[in-house]
Design a protein around this motif. Structure first.
Motif, mmCIF file in Angstrom:
data_model
loop_
_atom_site.group_PDB
_atom_site.id
_atom_site.type_symbol
_atom_site.label_atom_id
_atom_site.label_comp_id
_atom_site.label_asym_id
_atom_site.label_seq_id
_atom_site.Cartn_x
_atom_site.Cartn_y
_atom_site.Cartn_z
ATOM 1 N N SER A 67 33.923 -44.201 19.492
ATOM 2 C CA SER A 67 33.445 -43.276 18.397
ATOM 3 C C SER A 67 31.868 -43.417 18.727
ATOM 4 C CB SER A 67 33.726 -43.941 16.878
ATOM 5 O OG SER A 67 32.980 -45.228 16.933
ATOM 6 N N ASN A 68 31.321 -44.602 19.159
ATOM 7 C CA ASN A 68 29.873 -44.171 19.263
ATOM 8 C C ASN A 68 29.366 -43.169 20.488
ATOM 9 O OD1 ASN A 68 28.701 -46.061 17.574
ATOM 10 N ND2 ASN A 68 29.127 -47.742 18.792
ATOM 11 N N MET A 69 30.363 -43.289 21.417
ATOM 12 C CA MET A 69 30.374 -42.092 22.568
ATOM 13 C C MET A 69 30.532 -40.724 22.194
ATOM 14 S SD MET A 69 29.197 -43.841 25.306
ATOM 15 C CE MET A 69 28.134 -44.642 24.121
ATOM 16 N N LEU A 70 31.378 -40.513 21.351
ATOM 17 C CA LEU A 70 31.516 -39.106 20.930
ATOM 18 C C LEU A 70 30.298 -38.712 20.046
ATOM 19 C CD1 LEU A 70 35.136 -39.504 19.431
ATOM 20 C CD2 LEU A 70 34.515 -38.348 21.342
ATOM 21 N N SER A 71 29.652 -39.612 19.287
ATOM 22 C CA SER A 71 28.719 -39.428 18.570
ATOM 23 C C SER A 71 27.449 -38.972 19.494
ATOM 24 C CB SER A 71 28.063 -40.325 17.530
ATOM 25 O OG SER A 71 26.921 -40.125 17.056
ATOM 26 N N LEU A 72 27.048 -39.938 20.585
ATOM 27 C CA LEU A 72 26.072 -39.680 21.258
ATOM 28 C C LEU A 72 26.345 -38.502 22.159
ATOM 29 C CD1 LEU A 72 25.398 -43.199 22.915
ATOM 30 C CD2 LEU A 72 24.060 -41.924 21.146
ATOM 31 N N PHE A 73 27.488 -38.134 22.589
ATOM 32 C CA PHE A 73 27.859 -36.683 23.273
ATOM 33 C C PHE A 73 27.236 -35.515 22.334
ATOM 34 C CE2 PHE A 73 30.516 -32.907 23.356
ATOM 35 C CZ PHE A 73 30.281 -32.518 24.597
ATOM 36 N N LEU A 74 27.400 -35.757 21.096
ATOM 37 C CA LEU A 74 27.039 -34.729 20.124
ATOM 38 C C LEU A 74 25.616 -34.546 20.549
ATOM 39 C CD1 LEU A 74 29.301 -34.810 17.128
ATOM 40 C CD2 LEU A 74 29.342 -33.144 18.906
ATOM 41 N N ILE A 75 24.838 -35.685 20.540
ATOM 42 C CA ILE A 75 23.355 -35.600 20.386
ATOM 43 C C ILE A 75 22.976 -34.793 21.687
ATOM 44 C CG2 ILE A 75 21.416 -36.904 20.616
ATOM 45 C CD1 ILE A 75 22.322 -38.944 18.356
ATOM 46 N N ALA A 76 23.504 -35.346 22.943
ATOM 47 C CA ALA A 76 23.447 -34.975 24.159
ATOM 48 C C ALA A 76 23.507 -33.403 24.318
ATOM 49 C CB ALA A 76 23.937 -35.495 25.327
ATOM 50 N N TYR A 77 24.782 -32.723 23.643
ATOM 51 C CA TYR A 77 25.109 -31.573 23.669
ATOM 52 C C TYR A 77 24.126 -30.710 22.644
ATOM 53 C CZ TYR A 77 28.005 -27.415 22.694
ATOM 54 O OH TYR A 77 28.618 -25.989 22.526
#
Length: 166
Positions: free
Chosen positions: A65-75
């Motif tokens: 769940s943290n990785m999905l959130s961090l992906f959104l920030i990078a995107y």
């Protein structure tokens, strides 16, 4: 002095990305507040006990769940970081649309942890304690993975696809 202020203003992050980070921070607080009932981050329970594997599985779901959130920030940074457009859609609407992806993470985590495969993550004693704490009926055995995973993935991906190349 005028030159220094000009450079600081010029190198500052774009308004859309700044707005997205602000919204993301508020949503992520709500997100992890609602995920607390799944007890994903009980690191004090990790060890070599009878149910140690269940704690590790839950910790990995929390990490996902943290990785999905961090992906959104990078995107968001890749898409909105250099956006200097004066268009209202680019400045205010795109960051808000992208922020809705965070709601999909809740559905995805719920589908993995609290549906038909709950035995991988909780002992019988833990699940009864969760039911008592949150006042839920014991219908967890009847919930199917795809009932929550499909909407979760759609809620997560549709905003990402919507703002792609707009």
């Amino acid at each position: 002095m005028y030159c220094n202020l000009y450079l600081a203003k010029k190198d500052f992050m774009s308004i859309p990305f700044t707005l997205y980070i602000t919204i993301h921070a508020a949503y992520i607080g709500a997100l992890f507040g609602s995920l607390s009932k799944y007890k994903l981050y009980e690191t004090h329970m990790l060890g070599f006990g009878e149910d140690a594997g269940k704690y590790y599985f839950r910790l990995w779901i929390g990490f996902l769940s943290n990785m999905l959130s961090l992906f959104l920030i990078a995107y968001a940074f890749a898409l909105l970081g250099n956006d200097k457009s004066e268009n209202i859609y680019h400045q205010y609407i795109k960051p808000c649309i992208l922020s809705f992806s965070l709601f999909g993470i809740i559905r995805i985590v719920h589908s993995l942890v609290a549906c038909e495969f709950w035995e991988l993550f909780y002992s019988e004693k833990e699940i009864k304690k969760i039911f008592e704490q949150y006042g839920r009926a014991e219908n967890i055995r009847n919930q199917k993975l795809l009932w929550h995973l499909t909407p979760g993935v759609l809620i997560y991906t549709i905003p990402i696809i919507t703002i792609w190349n707009t």
